[in-house]
Design a protein around this motif. Structure first.
Motif, PDB file in Angstrom:
ATOM      1  N   LEU A 125      -5.695 -64.122 -92.973  1.00 30.90           N
ATOM      2  CA  LEU A 125      -6.885 -64.470 -92.210  1.00 30.90           C
ATOM      3  C   LEU A 125      -6.635 -65.849 -91.599  1.00 30.90           C
ATOM      4  O   LEU A 125      -5.792 -66.602 -92.100  1.00 30.90           O
ATOM      5  N   PRO A 126      -7.333 -66.224 -90.526  1.00 24.72           N
ATOM      6  CA  PRO A 126      -7.005 -67.483 -89.848  1.00 24.72           C
ATOM      7  C   PRO A 126      -6.972 -68.703 -90.757  1.00 24.72           C
ATOM      8  O   PRO A 126      -6.073 -69.546 -90.650  1.00 24.72           O
ATOM      9  N   GLU A 127      -7.946 -68.813 -91.672  1.00 23.14           N
ATOM     10  CA  GLU A 127      -8.017 -70.006 -92.515  1.00 23.14           C
ATOM     11  C   GLU A 127      -6.883 -70.108 -93.520  1.00 23.14           C
ATOM     12  O   GLU A 127      -6.643 -71.180 -94.095  1.00 23.14           O
ATOM     13  N   SER A 128      -6.152 -69.015 -93.730  1.00 24.94           N
ATOM     14  CA  SER A 128      -5.038 -69.059 -94.672  1.00 24.94           C
ATOM     15  C   SER A 128      -3.775 -69.636 -94.042  1.00 24.94           C
ATOM     16  O   SER A 128      -2.825 -69.966 -94.761  1.00 24.94           O
ATOM     17  N   VAL A 129      -3.754 -69.779 -92.720  1.00 25.33           N
ATOM     18  CA  VAL A 129      -2.561 -70.342 -92.059  1.00 25.33           C
ATOM     19  C   VAL A 129      -2.885 -71.479 -91.090  1.00 25.33           C
ATOM     20  O   VAL A 129      -1.980 -72.226 -90.703  1.00 25.33           O
ATOM     21  N   ILE A 130      -4.140 -71.620 -90.677  1.00 27.30           N
ATOM     22  CA  ILE A 130      -4.518 -72.648 -89.690  1.00 27.30           C
ATOM     23  C   ILE A 130      -5.375 -73.711 -90.366  1.00 27.30           C
ATOM     24  O   ILE A 130      -6.367 -73.398 -91.033  1.00 27.30           O
ATOM     25  N   ASP A 131      -5.015 -74.972 -90.182  1.00 27.25           N
ATOM     26  CA  ASP A 131      -5.794 -76.077 -90.726  1.00 27.25           C
ATOM     27  C   ASP A 131      -7.105 -76.189 -89.938  1.00 27.25           C
ATOM     28  O   ASP A 131      -7.087 -76.350 -88.714  1.00 27.25           O
ATOM     29  N   PRO A 132      -8.270 -76.107 -90.619  1.00 28.20           N
ATOM     30  CA  PRO A 132      -9.541 -76.224 -89.895  1.00 28.20           C
ATOM     31  C   PRO A 132      -9.649 -77.494 -89.056  1.00 28.20           C
ATOM     32  O   PRO A 132     -10.235 -77.470 -87.972  1.00 28.20           O
ATOM     33  N   ALA A 133      -9.079 -78.606 -89.536  1.00 27.83           N
ATOM     34  CA  ALA A 133      -9.141 -79.855 -88.772  1.00 27.83           C
ATOM     35  C   ALA A 133      -8.392 -79.725 -87.450  1.00 27.83           C
ATOM     36  O   ALA A 133      -8.804 -80.293 -86.423  1.00 27.83           O
ATOM     37  N   TYR A 134      -7.291 -78.982 -87.462  1.00 28.59           N
ATOM     38  CA  TYR A 134      -6.527 -78.790 -86.229  1.00 28.59           C
ATOM     39  C   TYR A 134      -7.335 -77.968 -85.228  1.00 28.59           C
ATOM     40  O   TYR A 134      -7.354 -78.280 -84.031  1.00 28.59           O
ATOM     41  N   MET A 135      -8.038 -76.952 -85.717  1.00 30.93           N
ATOM     42  CA  MET A 135      -8.858 -76.151 -84.810  1.00 30.93           C
ATOM     43  C   MET A 135      -9.993 -76.986 -84.218  1.00 30.93           C
ATOM     44  O   MET A 135     -10.290 -76.892 -83.013  1.00 30.93           O
ATOM     45  N   VAL A 136     -10.633 -77.812 -85.025  1.00 30.57           N
ATOM     46  CA  VAL A 136     -11.698 -78.670 -84.518  1.00 30.57           C
ATOM     47  C   VAL A 136     -11.156 -79.623 -83.450  1.00 30.57           C
ATOM     48  O   VAL A 136     -11.777 -79.831 -82.396  1.00 30.57           O
ATOM     49  N   GLN A 137      -9.991 -80.197 -83.710  1.00 28.85           N
ATOM     50  CA  GLN A 137      -9.366 -81.088 -82.733  1.00 28.85           C
ATOM     51  C   GLN A 137      -9.124 -80.356 -81.414  1.00 28.85           C
ATOM     52  O   GLN A 137      -9.443 -80.877 -80.327  1.00 28.85           O
ATOM     53  N   ARG A 138      -8.558 -79.160 -81.489  1.00 27.65           N
ATOM     54  CA  ARG A 138      -8.272 -78.399 -80.274  1.00 27.65           C
ATOM     55  C   ARG A 138      -9.569 -77.986 -79.560  1.00 27.65           C
ATOM     56  O   ARG A 138      -9.642 -78.016 -78.322  1.00 27.65           O
ATOM     57  N   LEU A 139     -10.595 -77.612 -80.306  1.00 23.41           N
ATOM     58  CA  LEU A 139     -11.863 -77.228 -79.687  1.00 23.41           C
ATOM     59  C   LEU A 139     -12.440 -78.388 -78.877  1.00 23.41           C
ATOM     60  O   LEU A 139     -12.929 -78.196 -77.757  1.00 23.41           O
ATOM     61  N   LYS A 140     -12.371 -79.591 -79.425  1.00 20.80           N
ATOM     62  CA  LYS A 140     -12.871 -80.755 -78.694  1.00 20.80           C
ATOM     63  C   LYS A 140     -12.060 -80.989 -77.422  1.00 20.80           C
ATOM     64  O   LYS A 140     -12.619 -81.287 -76.365  1.00 20.80           O
ATOM     65  N   GLU A 141     -10.740 -80.826 -77.528  1.00 26.92           N
ATOM     66  CA  GLU A 141      -9.879 -81.010 -76.360  1.00 26.92           C
ATOM     67  C   GLU A 141     -10.191 -79.999 -75.265  1.00 26.92           C
ATOM     68  O   GLU A 141     -10.043 -80.291 -74.068  1.00 26.92           O
ATOM     69  N   PHE A 142     -10.655 -78.806 -75.672  1.00 30.94           N
ATOM     70  CA  PHE A 142     -10.912 -77.736 -74.715  1.00 30.94           C
ATOM     71  C   PHE A 142     -12.398 -77.617 -74.374  1.00 30.94           C
ATOM     72  O   PHE A 142     -12.848 -76.575 -73.907  1.00 30.94           O
ATOM     73  N   GLY A 143     -13.163 -78.669 -74.600  1.00 29.58           N
ATOM     74  CA  GLY A 143     -14.520 -78.723 -74.063  1.00 29.58           C
ATOM     75  C   GLY A 143     -15.650 -78.431 -75.006  1.00 29.58           C
ATOM     76  O   GLY A 143     -16.834 -78.488 -74.589  1.00 29.58           O
ATOM     77  N   ALA A 144     -15.399 -78.118 -76.277  1.00 31.01           N
ATOM     78  CA  ALA A 144     -16.497 -77.851 -77.218  1.00 31.01           C
ATOM     79  C   ALA A 144     -17.190 -79.138 -77.596  1.00 31.01           C
ATOM     80  O   ALA A 144     -16.568 -80.203 -77.693  1.00 31.01           O
ATOM     81  N   GLN A 145     -18.486 -79.044 -77.814  1.00 32.57           N
ATOM     82  CA  GLN A 145     -19.305 -80.202 -78.166  1.00 32.57           C
ATOM     83  C   GLN A 145     -19.869 -80.009 -79.568  1.00 32.57           C
ATOM     84  O   GLN A 145     -20.374 -78.937 -79.899  1.00 32.57           O
ATOM     85  N   PHE A 146     -19.771 -81.049 -80.407  1.00 36.46           N
ATOM     86  CA  PHE A 146     -20.211 -80.985 -81.808  1.00 36.46           C
ATOM     87  C   PHE A 146     -21.346 -81.968 -82.047  1.00 36.46           C
ATOM     88  O   PHE A 146     -21.339 -83.082 -81.516  1.00 36.46           O
ATOM     89  N   ARG A 147     -22.299 -81.552 -82.888  1.00 36.78           N
ATOM     90  CA  ARG A 147     -23.379 -82.467 -83.289  1.00 36.78           C
ATOM     91  C   ARG A 147     -23.774 -82.159 -84.722  1.00 36.78           C
ATOM     92  O   ARG A 147     -24.015 -80.996 -85.072  1.00 36.78           O
TER      93      ARG A 147
END
Length: 336
Positions: free
Chosen positions: A312-334
């Motif tokens: 499953l994605p979380e077993s191979v992908i670091d959640p922090a890396y996904m958050v970093q990439r999401l911000k780079e690609f336009g996602a907004q967090f609050r």
């Protein structure tokens, strides 16, 4: 690049609405990675391949075990953006010993893929990413969960704009999964339950403060979150409506409302709410989820190439890396 990643990634359904965005996202993340756009409409596939550069195209026939591909073609991975009822695409990847990533399987229909893996467990890495928008809700949720030492409940509310359901493949997935079972699977007080319409309904507050009527949805997010956090209650709810940012003449957005209840690391009990919004809608989120999965499988980010196994994605992908990439690609967090 390794010798294996000099071979192209085959993206089946890559000329579609979301598949084409995934191909563009993968090109942005990995400029030198070869890509093959596979589909039924070869003209569209060829056009996208020319746009990407370092890419080619091929006609795909999922009714054939060889996918209709010319003998001698070789790939580094297979990514599937359509529901392959034959599973010929997964069998092809297993036979070639290359990574496989799929995103169109409901939680109620994962049996055939799991059985195929069990019979050939050492053949290839299989990444089951049939989560909401390819894991881009679950991985941030696991990132937010790190401020807790114990989690009691996780609730995710996903809002998809009514004009952003996607292309034909996405619409077919939505209709199949909505019609196949009248019930939804949620975790309630430590027990998995299939709940009917009354218990599946939930109201949550949207990013603009309005009350949103939603319904539990049985993708893989609940399975991942329960296993990764040991939460006693997990549910993921979905609403199809006009998104908060969608006004006449303006783009639609996709929204996640992520709420976690538990004990923080300082000992306090809290309910923490996070809002994740992408102003470009669902396609860029799904595209990024798939692209990050591909680069991880091939060892182009986050570690060496992934060994044969079922993931499953979380077993191979670091959640922090996904958050970093999401911000780079336009996602907004609050955080609320």
């Amino acid at each position: 690049m390794s010798a294996n990643t000099k071979k192209p990634v085959l993206i089946i359904g890559g000329a579609g609405l979301t598949g084409s965005q995934a191909a563009r996202t993968l090109r942005r993340l990995q400029p030198e990675l070869p890509i093959t756009i596979g589909g039924r409409d070869i003209a569209k596939a060829q056009s996208l391949a020319r746009e990407l550069g370092g890419a080619d195209s091929v006609k795909i026939d999922l009714e054939r075990p060889d996918l209709g591909l010319p003998e001698g073609m070789a790939f580094s991975a297979v990514v599937v953006f359509v529901k392959d009822d034959t599973l010929h695409s997964m069998k092809y990847a297993q036979a070639k010993g290359i990574p496989y990533l799929s995103i169109s399987t409901g939680a109620f229909e994962l049996g055939p893929e799991v059985a195929l893996y069990i019979h050939k467990p050492s053949s290839a890495p299989i990444l089951m990413a049939s989560h909401w928008l390819a894991g881009t809700a679950t991985l941030p949720t696991l990132y937010f969960a790190r401020e807790f030492q114990r989690i009691e409940a996780i609730e995710i509310g996903a809002v998809l704009d009514e004009q952003d359901i996607g292309g034909p493949a996405a619409q077919a997935d939505f209709e199949r999964q909505a019609n196949a079972t009248p019930n939804a699977m949620i975790l309630v007080d430590g027990k998995w339950r299939w709940v009917g319409p009354e218990e599946a309904a939930r109201t949550f507050k949207g990013v603009d403060g309005t009350e949103i009527q939603a319904r539990a949805y049985s993708l893989f997010d609940g399975l991942s979150l329960a296993a990764a956090t040991d939460a006693r209650s997990v549910r993921c709810d979905f609403a199809l409506r006009q998104s908060a940012n969608h006004r006449p003449g303006e783009p639609f957005s996709t929204e996640f409302i992520i709420e976690i209840v538990g004990q923080l690391r300082d000992g306090r009990t809290a309910r923490v709410r996070h809002e994740l919004v992408h102003p470009g809608g669902q396609a860029p989120m799904t595209a990024l989820g798939v692209a990050v999965g591909v680069e991880r499988l091939l060892g182009l980010a986050g570690g060496p190439p992934v060994a044969p196994g079922l993931y499953l994605p979380e077993s191979v992908i670091d959640p922090a890396y996904m958050v970093q990439r999401l911000k780079e690609f336009g996602a907004q967090f609050r955080r609320v």
